[in-house]
Write an enzyme that holds these catalytic residues in place. Structure first.
Site, PDB file in Angstrom:
ATOM      1  CG  HIS A 193      -0.411   0.468   2.476  1.00 15.56           C
ATOM      2  ND1 HIS A 193      -0.113  -0.394   3.514  1.00 15.56           N
ATOM      3  CD2 HIS A 193      -0.081   1.697   2.921  1.00 15.56           C
ATOM      4  CE1 HIS A 193       0.385   0.292   4.523  1.00 15.56           C
ATOM      5  NE2 HIS A 193       0.424   1.565   4.193  1.00 15.56           N
TER       6      HIS A 193
ATOM      7  CG  ASP B 133      -0.346  -3.692   2.674  1.00 15.33           C
ATOM      8  OD1 ASP B 133      -0.502  -2.953   3.675  1.00 15.33           O
ATOM      9  OD2 ASP B 133       0.256  -3.333   1.643  1.00 15.33           O
TER      10      ASP B 133
ATOM     11  CB  SER C   9       3.175   1.715   5.986  1.00 21.02           C
ATOM     12  OG  SER C   9       1.995   2.259   6.540  1.00 21.02           O
TER      13      SER C   9
HETATM   14  C1  LIG Z   1      -9.239   0.816   7.773  1.00 22.14           C
HETATM   15  O1  LIG Z   1      -9.091   2.148   8.082  1.00 22.14           O
HETATM   16  C2  LIG Z   1      -7.828   2.524   8.636  1.00 22.14           C
HETATM   17  C3  LIG Z   1      -6.697   1.941   7.859  1.00 22.14           C
HETATM   18  C4  LIG Z   1      -5.358   2.503   8.156  1.00 22.14           C
HETATM   19  N1  LIG Z   1      -5.277   3.689   8.960  1.00 22.14           N
HETATM   20  C5  LIG Z   1      -4.050   4.467   8.561  1.00 22.14           C
HETATM   21  C6  LIG Z   1      -2.790   3.657   8.814  1.00 22.14           C
HETATM   22  C7  LIG Z   1      -2.092   3.039   7.757  1.00 22.14           C
HETATM   23  C8  LIG Z   1      -2.588   3.163   6.335  1.00 22.14           C
HETATM   24  C9  LIG Z   1      -0.921   2.301   8.015  1.00 22.14           C
HETATM   25  C10 LIG Z   1      -0.443   2.137   9.305  1.00 22.14           C
HETATM   26  C11 LIG Z   1       0.798   1.338   9.577  1.00 22.14           C
HETATM   27  C12 LIG Z   1      -1.150   2.723  10.363  1.00 22.14           C
HETATM   28  N2  LIG Z   1      -0.900   2.694  11.707  1.00 22.14           N
HETATM   29  C13 LIG Z   1      -1.877   3.403  12.313  1.00 22.14           C
HETATM   30  C14 LIG Z   1      -2.764   3.900  11.393  1.00 22.14           C
HETATM   31  C15 LIG Z   1      -2.298   3.474  10.143  1.00 22.14           C
HETATM   32  C16 LIG Z   1      -6.440   4.586   9.040  1.00 22.14           C
HETATM   33  C17 LIG Z   1      -6.593   5.035  10.489  1.00 22.14           C
HETATM   34  O2  LIG Z   1      -5.538   5.808  10.895  1.00 22.14           O
HETATM   35  C18 LIG Z   1      -7.771   4.011   8.659  1.00 22.14           C
END
Ligand SMILES: CO[C@H]1CCN(Cc2c(C)cc(C)c3[nH]ccc23)[C@H](CO)C1
Length: 304
Positions: free
Chosen positions: A53, A101, A230
């Site tokens: 992602h 992912d 991420s």
């Molecule tokens: C399903 O909805 C959620 C998905 C991901 N979240 C963002 C996000 C990503 C993309 C990747 C990592 C590692 C994250 N660690 C903490 C938040 C966060 C947001 C909420 O913050 C909405």
């Protein structure tokens, strides 16, 4: 000698990169939108394992840079998992779907291993058997899974960004527990608190078998990941060797959003108060082995 994976400097005065020599920083430049930042782990001379992602289909290799310590690398290609499809459940009102992912980023020039650049061990490789002090080739991939991911709460670590006294960004290890026990259900249920999943009835539709779950306050308060984490590795330390069991994919709450980075100095530990439902989800490396084996077949990793 055959390079030893998952080996790091342990002394307290070692540099952060020497303590985490597989740590890679990934930056994607997007016209008019600045940069997206992700993390990754060096897994061979040419490949970084990260999250799919972090990239969009429009991203070109030229927009992406990888840094391992101070050294920069060019990107030759990004190979996302073929089953990764963030929009797959859009028609069911689920805008983001993180199943599978994971991605492998091929870099150049070939990484010259050193005290600040060394691959982490991947499960089900000869290197991981050596790191686990198990006989090769008698030890099986199943043995690795039983050793690394037994039933129960499993101590694991990831690396997040912090601000060091010099004011520039450093990295700090965070310890979390993988809920691989009866607590796994509660861990996964909390995914319903994520903004995109509030209407999801069956959480197993979005939290598939591919995920490991960390976070929450039982049995201890686990720190949470931030969006910028991420793609980073979720690591099991066995004595003085490190094996990657997960890839950081997504979290329910981005605890870093609109917040200053925490200090790198442990003593100035400001416990970031996250809600009890703040959970994090990581792709389980054991669940994407066929893809890893295929993509890394030429890297001399000796998959079991
Ligand atoms: C399903 O909805 C959620 C998905 C991901 N979240 C963002 C996000 C990503 C993309 C990747 C990592 C590692 C994250 N660690 C903490 C938040 C966060 C947001 C909420 O913050 C909405």
């Amino acid at each position: 000698t055959l390079s030893m994976c998952g080996l790091a400097k342990e002394h307290s005065s070692a540099e952060q990169q020497e303590k985490n020599p597989w740590h890679a920083s990934i930056s994607i430049r997007r016209e008019g939108k600045g940069f997206e930042h992700c993390k990754g782990a060096l897994v061979s001379e040419y490949f970084i394992l990260t999250a799919a992602h972090c990239f969009t289909i429009d991203d070109k290799a030229e927009q992406i840079t990888v840094k391992i310590g101070r050294q920069g690398f060019n990107v030759v290609a990004v190979h996302s998992h073929p089953q990764y499809q963030i929009g797959k459940l859009r028609d069911q009102g689920i805008p983001e779907f993180y199943d599978y992912d994971v991605a492998l980023v091929k870099i150049q020039p070939k990484v010259k291993f050193s005290s600040v650049a060394r691959p982490i061990c991947l499960p089900c490789t000869a290197g991981a058997s050596r790191a686990l002090r198990k006989p090769h080739p008698q030890t099986t991939c199943k043995d690795h899974e039983e050793i690394l991911l037994p039933a129960g709460n499993i101590l694991s670590l990831f690396v997040t960004d912090c601000i060091n006294n010099g004011g520039n960004s450093g990295m700090r290890r965070q310890t979390v527990r993988i809920k691989n026990s009866e607590q796994k259900v509660a861990c996964e249920e909390d995914a319903k608190k994520a903004k995109h999943y509030v209407n999801v009835t069956n959480i197993s539709d979005v939290v598939t078998d591919r995920f490991l779950c960390t976070g929450g306050i039982h049995p201890e308060v686990d720190p949470n990941t931030c969006k910028g984490d991420s793609g980073g590795p979720l690591i099991i330390q066995n004595r003085l060797r490190y094996v990657q069991v997960g890839v950081i994919s997504w979290g329910v709450v981005d605890v870093c959003k609109n917040k200053r980075l925490p200090s790198c100095d442990k003593n100035k530990h400001v416990p970031v108060q996250s809600p009890s439902y703040a959970r994090d989800f990581h792709i389980n490396v054991f669940k994407v082995l066929p893809w890893l084996k295929e993509q890394l077949s030429m890297e001399g990793l000796d998959f079991l």
